[in-house]
Scaffold this motif. Structure first.
Motif, PDB file in Angstrom:
ATOM      1  N   TYR A 214       0.847  -1.194   0.000  1.00  0.00           N
ATOM      2  CA  TYR A 214       0.000   0.000   0.000  1.00  0.00           C
ATOM      3  C   TYR A 214       0.881   1.243   0.000  1.00  0.00           C
ATOM      4  CZ  TYR A 214      -3.846  -3.069   1.347  1.00  0.00           C
ATOM      5  OH  TYR A 214      -4.784  -4.072   1.382  1.00  0.00           O
ATOM      6  N   HIS A 215       0.414   2.269  -0.706  1.00  0.00           N
ATOM      7  CA  HIS A 215       1.077   3.565  -0.646  1.00  0.00           C
ATOM      8  C   HIS A 215       0.495   4.366   0.506  1.00  0.00           C
ATOM      9  CE1 HIS A 215       2.296   3.298  -5.178  1.00  0.00           C
ATOM     10  NE2 HIS A 215       2.992   2.500  -4.389  1.00  0.00           N
ATOM     11  N   SER A 259       7.918  11.836  -7.739  1.00  0.00           N
ATOM     12  CA  SER A 259       7.739  10.596  -6.983  1.00  0.00           C
ATOM     13  C   SER A 259       6.450  10.612  -6.164  1.00  0.00           C
ATOM     14  CB  SER A 259       8.947  10.333  -6.084  1.00  0.00           C
ATOM     15  OG  SER A 259       9.108  11.351  -5.120  1.00  0.00           O
ATOM     16  N   VAL A 260       5.441  11.291  -6.674  1.00  0.00           N
ATOM     17  CA  VAL A 260       4.136  11.293  -6.003  1.00  0.00           C
ATOM     18  C   VAL A 260       3.477   9.931  -6.189  1.00  0.00           C
ATOM     19  CG1 VAL A 260       1.878  12.411  -5.865  1.00  0.00           C
ATOM     20  CG2 VAL A 260       3.914  13.756  -6.442  1.00  0.00           C
ATOM     21  N   MET A 261       2.907   9.398  -5.122  1.00  0.00           N
ATOM     22  CA  MET A 261       2.232   8.104  -5.175  1.00  0.00           C
ATOM     23  C   MET A 261       0.754   8.268  -4.837  1.00  0.00           C
ATOM     24  SD  MET A 261       5.014   5.569  -3.331  1.00  0.00           S
ATOM     25  CE  MET A 261       4.843   6.374  -1.731  1.00  0.00           C
ATOM     26  N   SER A 262      -0.079   7.505  -5.498  1.00  0.00           N
ATOM     27  CA  SER A 262      -1.506   7.486  -5.176  1.00  0.00           C
ATOM     28  C   SER A 262      -1.738   6.539  -4.004  1.00  0.00           C
ATOM     29  CB  SER A 262      -2.314   7.002  -6.377  1.00  0.00           C
ATOM     30  OG  SER A 262      -3.651   6.735  -5.987  1.00  0.00           O
ATOM     31  N   SER A 263      -2.405   7.040  -2.969  1.00  0.00           N
ATOM     32  CA  SER A 263      -2.750   6.217  -1.803  1.00  0.00           C
ATOM     33  C   SER A 263      -4.198   5.748  -1.848  1.00  0.00           C
ATOM     34  CB  SER A 263      -2.496   7.011  -0.512  1.00  0.00           C
ATOM     35  OG  SER A 263      -1.139   7.341  -0.366  1.00  0.00           O
ATOM     36  N   GLN A 264      -4.787   5.735  -3.049  1.00  0.00           N
ATOM     37  CA  GLN A 264      -6.209   5.444  -3.170  1.00  0.00           C
ATOM     38  C   GLN A 264      -6.564   4.056  -2.654  1.00  0.00           C
ATOM     39  OE1 GLN A 264      -8.281   7.978  -4.137  1.00  0.00           O
ATOM     40  NE2 GLN A 264      -9.812   6.590  -3.256  1.00  0.00           N
ATOM     41  N   ARG A 265      -5.696   3.071  -2.876  1.00  0.00           N
ATOM     42  CA  ARG A 265      -5.988   1.719  -2.397  1.00  0.00           C
ATOM     43  C   ARG A 265      -6.136   1.712  -0.873  1.00  0.00           C
ATOM     44  NH1 ARG A 265      -2.125  -3.085  -4.337  1.00  0.00           N
ATOM     45  NH2 ARG A 265      -3.248  -2.608  -6.287  1.00  0.00           N
TER      46      ARG A 265
END
Length: 285
Positions: A214-215, A259-265
């Protein structure tokens, strides 16, 4: 449940020792008790404590130094997590581990999802990716939280460095072409505890359905330059800031430009996350 927490004097480990209280008996160890560069010691401590859960925020995090110490970085960030995973699997325990946005190359200006291709561009990122892969290959029940630009009010981090330098100098030259999401160490710890509280209610089936990567980063994005400006505004410190490019600040290790990550999960399954601005305000208050 006995929880073995590594790296308890680090900025994330310190916060985790507080956040994990109430989830079980927390056995917190630092490098003097469990040195991750000593794989035999890692095995010995786990076998002596026999935890039901290992939480591992300890890591080799000196990004530039890793370029000249690739063997040590790999041992701490890849081999030690492999040993933890193997020992946890043998005990029937679970493992929570932390990784980084630097597993991505940062050449695509769109937030990365957990399923996107990884391709680290420095030794540190490669060593952390190898740790992820070793844990997954072990078959242990696990959660891997990738986070980014971690800061807090203790240890060594960008926020504390900027506060110190701004008091010492009239002008700071700050990189303005790298984009990411600054993430407070307490956000990481509290989110981990919320997820583990759900896991405790769900039993074995919970891990089958929810284990994996997970992000976990603050919402939104910024640059090192704008992050610095926000830090100094919060602190009430006046210092002239000059934006520069990455090329104007050469360092041994290349950094991802985006390096932005999606934390949607994580948001969909577990809980909300603060914006980086709100987390910074809370941290500095």
């Amino acid at each position: 449940m006995k929880i073995l927490l590594t790296g308890c004097t680090g900025q994330v480990g310190y916060e985790l020792e507080r956040s994990l209280q109430g989830l079980g008996q927390v056995v917190a160890v630092d490098r003097s008790r469990m040195d991750l560069s000593d794989l035999d010691q890692v095995r010995a401590v786990i076998r002596a404590e026999r935890p039901g859960l290992i939480v591992n925020p300890a890591a080799y995090t000196a990004v530039d130094k890793a370029e000249s110490e690739p063997g040590l970085a790999h041992r701490i960030n890849a081999e030690a997590p492999r040993v933890m995973a193997e020992e946890a699997k043998a005990l029937g325990a679970a493992l929570v581990h932390y990784s980084t946005d630097y597993v991505f190359p940062g050449d695509d200006p769109a937030p990365r999802s957990e399923d996107d291709a990884t391709a680290p561009i420095n030794v540190y990122g490669a060593s952390k990716l190898a740790g992820e892969q070793a844990i997954a290959a072990s078959g242990v029940r696990h959660l891997i939280f990738r986070t980014s630009w971690v800061y807090g009010m203790r240890g060594k981090n960008f926020l504390l460095t900027m506060l110190r330098l701004a008091k010492e100098r009239e002008e700071l030259r700050i990189v303005a072409d790298q984009h990411g999401a600054p993430t407070w160490s307490r956000t990481i710890a509290d989110t981990t505890a919320l997820v583990l509280a759900q896991a405790a209610q769900g039993g074995e089936g919970w891990w089958r359905e929810n284990g994996g990567i997970y992000h976990l980063s603050s919402q939104g994005q910024t640059t090192w330059f704008d992050f610095t400006r926000a830090i100094l505004e919060q602190a009430g410190i006046e210092c002239r800031l000059v934006p520069i490019t990455s090329a104007e600040y050469p360092v041994p290790a290349r950094r991802p430009h985006y390096s932005v990550m999606s934390s949607q999960r994580l948001l969909d399954r577990f809980c909300s996350l603060p914006s980086w601005e709100e987390a910074l305000r809370l941290c500095m208050n």
